[in-house]
Design an enzyme around this catalytic site. Structure first.
Site, PDB file in Angstrom:
ATOM      1  N   ARG A 174       0.830  -1.210   0.000  1.00 48.34           N
ATOM      2  CA  ARG A 174       0.000   0.000   0.000  1.00 48.34           C
ATOM      3  C   ARG A 174       0.861   1.255   0.000  1.00 48.34           C
ATOM      4  NH1 ARG A 174      -3.221  -3.436   3.585  1.00 48.34           N
ATOM      5  NH2 ARG A 174      -1.381  -3.172   4.848  1.00 48.34           N
TER       6      ARG A 174
ATOM      7  N   ASP B 231       9.862  -6.623  -4.922  1.00 47.62           N
ATOM      8  CA  ASP B 231       8.837  -7.221  -4.064  1.00 47.62           C
ATOM      9  C   ASP B 231       8.426  -8.550  -4.698  1.00 47.62           C
ATOM     10  OD1 ASP B 231       6.550  -8.007  -2.674  1.00 47.62           O
ATOM     11  OD2 ASP B 231       5.950  -5.935  -2.265  1.00 47.62           O
TER      12      ASP B 231
ATOM     13  N   ALA C 195       9.504   2.562   7.673  1.00 41.67           N
ATOM     14  CA  ALA C 195       8.656   1.364   7.834  1.00 41.67           C
ATOM     15  C   ALA C 195       8.775   0.840   9.258  1.00 41.67           C
ATOM     16  CB  ALA C 195       9.042   0.305   6.819  1.00 41.67           C
TER      17      ALA C 195
ATOM     18  N   GLU D 179      11.950   2.092  20.690  1.00 42.94           N
ATOM     19  CA  GLU D 179      11.340   3.423  20.703  1.00 42.94           C
ATOM     20  C   GLU D 179      10.769   3.715  22.076  1.00 42.94           C
ATOM     21  OE1 GLU D 179       8.554   3.707  17.454  1.00 42.94           O
ATOM     22  OE2 GLU D 179      10.091   3.294  15.979  1.00 42.94           O
TER      23      GLU D 179
ATOM     24  N   HIS E 156       8.799   8.612  14.811  1.00 39.55           N
ATOM     25  CA  HIS E 156       7.719   7.717  14.376  1.00 39.55           C
ATOM     26  C   HIS E 156       6.436   8.539  14.115  1.00 39.55           C
ATOM     27  CE1 HIS E 156       6.172   3.314  14.614  1.00 39.55           C
ATOM     28  NE2 HIS E 156       5.517   4.000  13.695  1.00 39.55           N
TER      29      HIS E 156
HETATM   30  N1  LIG Z   1       6.297   5.290   9.946  1.00 38.43           N
HETATM   31  C1  LIG Z   1       5.025   5.077  10.180  1.00 38.43           C
HETATM   32  O1  LIG Z   1       4.414   5.748  10.993  1.00 38.43           O
HETATM   33  C2  LIG Z   1       4.296   4.020   9.429  1.00 38.43           C
HETATM   34  C3  LIG Z   1       2.944   4.223   9.068  1.00 38.43           C
HETATM   35  C4  LIG Z   1       2.267   3.194   8.416  1.00 38.43           C
HETATM   36  C5  LIG Z   1       2.920   1.995   8.116  1.00 38.43           C
HETATM   37  N2  LIG Z   1       4.212   1.839   8.500  1.00 38.43           N
HETATM   38  C6  LIG Z   1       4.941   0.613   8.159  1.00 38.43           C
HETATM   39  O2  LIG Z   1       5.156   0.606   6.745  1.00 38.43           O
HETATM   40  C7  LIG Z   1       5.326  -0.731   6.295  1.00 38.43           C
HETATM   41  C8  LIG Z   1       4.507  -0.976   5.041  1.00 38.43           C
HETATM   42  O3  LIG Z   1       3.135  -0.849   5.290  1.00 38.43           O
HETATM   43  P1  LIG Z   1       2.066  -1.179   4.149  1.00 38.43           P
HETATM   44  O4  LIG Z   1       0.740  -0.791   4.683  1.00 38.43           O
HETATM   45  O5  LIG Z   1       2.516  -0.648   2.853  1.00 38.43           O
HETATM   46  O6  LIG Z   1       2.174  -2.776   4.135  1.00 38.43           O
HETATM   47  P2  LIG Z   1       1.710  -3.763   2.968  1.00 38.43           P
HETATM   48  O7  LIG Z   1       1.496  -5.082   3.618  1.00 38.43           O
HETATM   49  O8  LIG Z   1       0.615  -3.176   2.149  1.00 38.43           O
HETATM   50  O9  LIG Z   1       2.996  -3.838   2.029  1.00 38.43           O
HETATM   51  C9  LIG Z   1       4.170  -4.471   2.391  1.00 38.43           C
HETATM   52  C10 LIG Z   1       4.816  -5.003   1.132  1.00 38.43           C
HETATM   53  O10 LIG Z   1       6.074  -5.545   1.483  1.00 38.43           O
HETATM   54  C11 LIG Z   1       6.274  -6.698   0.676  1.00 38.43           C
HETATM   55  N3  LIG Z   1       7.279  -7.572   1.271  1.00 38.43           N
HETATM   56  C12 LIG Z   1       7.139  -8.406   2.335  1.00 38.43           C
HETATM   57  N4  LIG Z   1       8.285  -9.061   2.558  1.00 38.43           N
HETATM   58  C13 LIG Z   1       9.160  -8.636   1.612  1.00 38.43           C
HETATM   59  C14 LIG Z   1      10.509  -8.950   1.319  1.00 38.43           C
HETATM   60  N5  LIG Z   1      11.188  -9.848   2.041  1.00 38.43           N
HETATM   61  N6  LIG Z   1      11.109  -8.336   0.284  1.00 38.43           N
HETATM   62  C15 LIG Z   1      10.438  -7.421  -0.456  1.00 38.43           C
HETATM   63  N7  LIG Z   1       9.150  -7.089  -0.239  1.00 38.43           N
HETATM   64  C16 LIG Z   1       8.526  -7.684   0.790  1.00 38.43           C
HETATM   65  C17 LIG Z   1       4.902  -7.332   0.603  1.00 38.43           C
HETATM   66  O11 LIG Z   1       4.799  -8.201  -0.498  1.00 38.43           O
HETATM   67  C18 LIG Z   1       4.003  -6.120   0.475  1.00 38.43           C
HETATM   68  O12 LIG Z   1       3.728  -5.824  -0.870  1.00 38.43           O
HETATM   69  C19 LIG Z   1       4.949  -1.600   7.495  1.00 38.43           C
HETATM   70  O13 LIG Z   1       6.132  -1.980   8.162  1.00 38.43           O
HETATM   71  C20 LIG Z   1       4.164  -0.671   8.388  1.00 38.43           C
HETATM   72  O14 LIG Z   1       4.191  -1.065   9.727  1.00 38.43           O
HETATM   73  C21 LIG Z   1       4.918   2.830   9.128  1.00 38.43           C
HETATM   74  O1  LIG Z   2       2.206   0.754  11.556  1.00 36.73           O
HETATM   75  C1  LIG Z   2       1.672   1.862  11.580  1.00 36.73           C
HETATM   76  O2  LIG Z   2       0.465   2.066  11.349  1.00 36.73           O
HETATM   77  C2  LIG Z   2       2.539   3.044  11.813  1.00 36.73           C
HETATM   78  O3  LIG Z   2       3.812   2.682  12.193  1.00 36.73           O
HETATM   79  C3  LIG Z   2       1.925   4.056  12.713  1.00 36.73           C
HETATM   80  O4  LIG Z   2       2.066   3.693  14.055  1.00 36.73           O
HETATM   81  P1  LIG Z   2       1.446   4.675  15.157  1.00 36.73           P
HETATM   82  O5  LIG Z   2      -0.027   4.540  15.042  1.00 36.73           O
HETATM   83  O6  LIG Z   2       1.956   4.227  16.477  1.00 36.73           O
HETATM   84  O7  LIG Z   2       1.908   6.039  14.788  1.00 36.73           O
END
Ligand SMILES: NC(=O)c1ccc[n+]([C@@H]2O[C@H](COP(=O)([O-])OP(=O)(O)OC[C@H]3O[C@@H](n4cnc5c(N)ncnc54)[C@H](O)[C@@H]3O)[C@@H](O)[C@H]2O)c1
Ligand SMILES: O=C(O)[C@H](O)COP(=O)(O)O
Length: 542
Positions: A162, A182, A243, A273, A292
């Site tokens: 996503r 991916d 991520a 964290e 974060h």
């Molecule tokens: N910084 C923040 O506040 C924040 C906010 C939202 C999400 N996130 C993090 O972002 C990341 C991605 O979220 P998302 O909603 O896009 O997830 P998602 O599940 O939609 O996408 C993850 C993608 O990673 C791929 N993947 C898995 N293992 C893999 C590998 N070994 N090599 C290559 N690709 C691989 C999957 O096929 C998938 O397409 C997650 O770790 C989530 O926790 C962080």
């Molecule tokens: O995985 C998530 O949705 C993000 O890392 C956001 O985390 P938070 O809601 O603690 O900001």
């Protein structure tokens, strides 16, 4: 398939169900008939633990660790945990499942904000934002610093889910060429997004100017960008991790910045964290840090609150169709009748995920008479095929929806006759770019008593218990091949638990499958491939 009804309608009418929100978000309207929702923002942990026994559901963000201590403090009443966001690595899913607690997340709500933050880190590092900000505040007017333009450079994305997809779109708006790695995403998604596909992580690393990771934190992704991988990047590259802490190894990143190999970096996430005051990131050059904050926008928190509150309330009424992360939920009778076959389906899916990830078609053929409607076996095969590649933990509830999201088409065929076994399940996946040669992989199995057995691998008949590690090797059918291979395994002290041989015709191509008690190192697998009697060899973990 029957999903558990968590609350009977009578119960809802007579006693309000109580929900505690212990982390900061915008929960929206808290008045819902039949529910009492307490919003407490940043509730101290000891208070959460003390109050939890009075609640049916808990809603958190990543701040609250849902671990065994918290679950023990909760007692018997807690039945649903809602994670207001995507990542569930702060939640002990196994412990929740064992206690029969349903875990839900809200993966759709904060992805735009997270993607925009990643782009912000890329721009900030490219133009030395944090460095210039710090110097100017300290009274130094440094105009010597030269940044880099993004236009016409190449951005590498690891994880085209996503968030990765939104980052790709925004990056293209900045006139970046986008390449992604991916292995779990089908070709048509790359085509739709106009993103070039890298066949391997190494291939990606050697051709990009900037790198951003967007995978979940899994056994496979933890430390996936370490010293070796950073060295493969061009000198002067930029790395972003918004991520999860640890996908890019922290010490390796600091080293690459200090040595000047990297031009800059941006991180939003840490292994621990909040970080300790002596964390090496804090002294690293041209490293932009945010606390974060990926999901911290007014818009995202409004959506997250509405989505997770809605899902949790629906689940307390028995509707677990949206956002379920754990708990395969089948009624006891179906489980009794299909139990062994569900296990088989999941194992077949898991084997195929390793033989041909990122397929666009998955076909299940049922042969013979099953004791109950075999449809849940398809779901189990999807659970196996999709597991390990997403934060959403595919399970019996969400696997079909996840498959649809990924563009994985499903087909089911039923054949009355099962010439060799009472029942047989054959799963075939097909993948490959449009217009190019399509690859297929097929595995089949049956159930003896309640134990799954493999009956078919590609075009070969086998008979093997799918457990532990399976080494699949092919060769020209001639004497001595098995002996050479087992001698080699013997010298490494690796025990062969089971073996099956199959061949297309006498003297033709043969396939042997060995179940091993232990895995193999990449070097050991290569040594097997180098044997003159072996044409190809793969190791899969069941
Ligand atoms: N910084 C923040 O506040 C924040 C906010 C939202 C999400 N996130 C993090 O972002 C990341 C991605 O979220 P998302 O909603 O896009 O997830 P998602 O599940 O939609 O996408 C993850 C993608 O990673 C791929 N993947 C898995 N293992 C893999 C590998 N070994 N090599 C290559 N690709 C691989 C999957 O096929 C998938 O397409 C997650 O770790 C989530 O926790 C962080
Ligand atoms: O995985 C998530 O949705 C993000 O890392 C956001 O985390 P938070 O809601 O603690 O900001």
């Amino acid at each position: 398939m029957t999903v558990p009804v968590l609350t009977s309608p009578d119960q809802v009418a007579s006693t309000p169900l109580r929900v505690l929100i212990c982390d900061e978000m915008n929960p929206g309207d808290l008045h819902h008939e039949g529910f009492e929702i307490d919003y407490e923002g940043n509730l101290p942990r000891e208070e959460t633990l003390r109050r939890l026994p009075e609640y049916d559901a808990l809603i958190t963000r990543s701040r609250t660790k849902v671990d065994r201590e918290l679950l023990a403090a909760a007692g018997e009443r807690l039945r649903v945990i809602g994670r207001g966001g995507v990542g569930v690595d702060n939640i002990d899913l196994e412990a929740c499942s064992r206690r029969g607690i349903l875990v839900l997340n809200a993966p759709e709500s904060n992805n735009v904000s997270a993607a925009e933050l990643a782009i912000m880190h890329l721009l900030a590092a490219a133009r030395g934002l944090t460095r210039s900000d710090r110097k100017t505040r300290a009274g130094e007017w440094d105009r010597k610093f030269l940044g880099v333009e993004l236009k016409d450079k190449t951005l590498g994305i690891v994880g085209l889910g996503r968030i990765g997809s939104i980052v790709a779109d925004r990056a293209q708006g900045l006139r970046l060429k986008v390449v992604a790695f991916d292995p779990y995403v089908p070709e048509n998604k790359f085509e739709r997004l106009g993103v070039e596909r890298a066949a391997s992580l190494d291939e990606l690393l050697t051709q990009v100017d900037f790198l951003t990771v967007h995978t979940p934190l899994t056994g496979e992704t933890q430390g996936m960008i370490g010293t070796r991988e950073l060295a493969l990047l061009r000198p002067g590259s930029i790395v972003v991790n918004a991520a999860r802490g640890g996908i890019v190894e922290e010490a390796a990143l600091v080293e690459a910045l200090k040595s000047g190999h990297l031009f800059g970096a941006g991180v939003d996430v840490f292994v621990e964290e909040p970080p300790t005051p002596d964390h090496p990131f804090l002294g690293a050059p041209n490293l932009g840090i945010t606390a974060h904050l990926g999901a911290n926008t007014f818009e995202a928190q409004e959506r997250v609150g509405a989505e997770i509150v809605g899902r949790v309330l629906a689940a307390l009424h028995g509707d677990v169709s949206r956002g379920a992360v754990n708990a395969p939920a089948l009624d006891a009778r179906t489980l009794e009748l299909l139990g062994g076959h569900l296990d088989l389906g999941e194992k077949l899916g898991r084997i195929l995920a390793q033989l041909l990830p990122g397929a666009h078609d998955l076909e299940v053929t049922f042969r013979g008479e099953f004791a109950a409607d075999p449809a849940p076996i398809v779901t189990a095969a999807l659970v196996g095929y999709l597991s390990g590649s997403t934060d959403e933990r595919p399970n019996m509830i969400n696997a079909r929806a996840l498959a649809k999201e990924r563009g994985l088409n499903l087909a089911v065929r039923e054949e009355q006759d099962s010439p060799d076994y009472q029942t047989e399940v054959v799963v075939k996946v097909t993948g490959g770019a449009q217009g190019e040669k399509q690859r297929t992989r097929t595995v089949g199995g049956t159930v003896f008593g309640r134990s799954p057995r493999l009956t078919r691998l590609r075009d070969y008949r086998v008979e093997l218990a799918p457990e532990g590690f399976i080494l699949i090797a092919s060769n020209q059918d001639r004497p001595g091949a098995v002996a050479k291979l087992s001698n080699l395994l013997g010298t490494w002290g690796i025990n062969i638990a089971g073996m099956a041989l199959g061949r297309a015709q006498k003297g033709g191509q043969a396939l042997f499958t060995l179940t091993l008690d232990d895995g193999l190192t990449p070097e050991q697998l290569q040594a097997i491939r180098d044997l003159d009697v072996i044409d190809s060899a793969f190791l899969v973990r069941v």
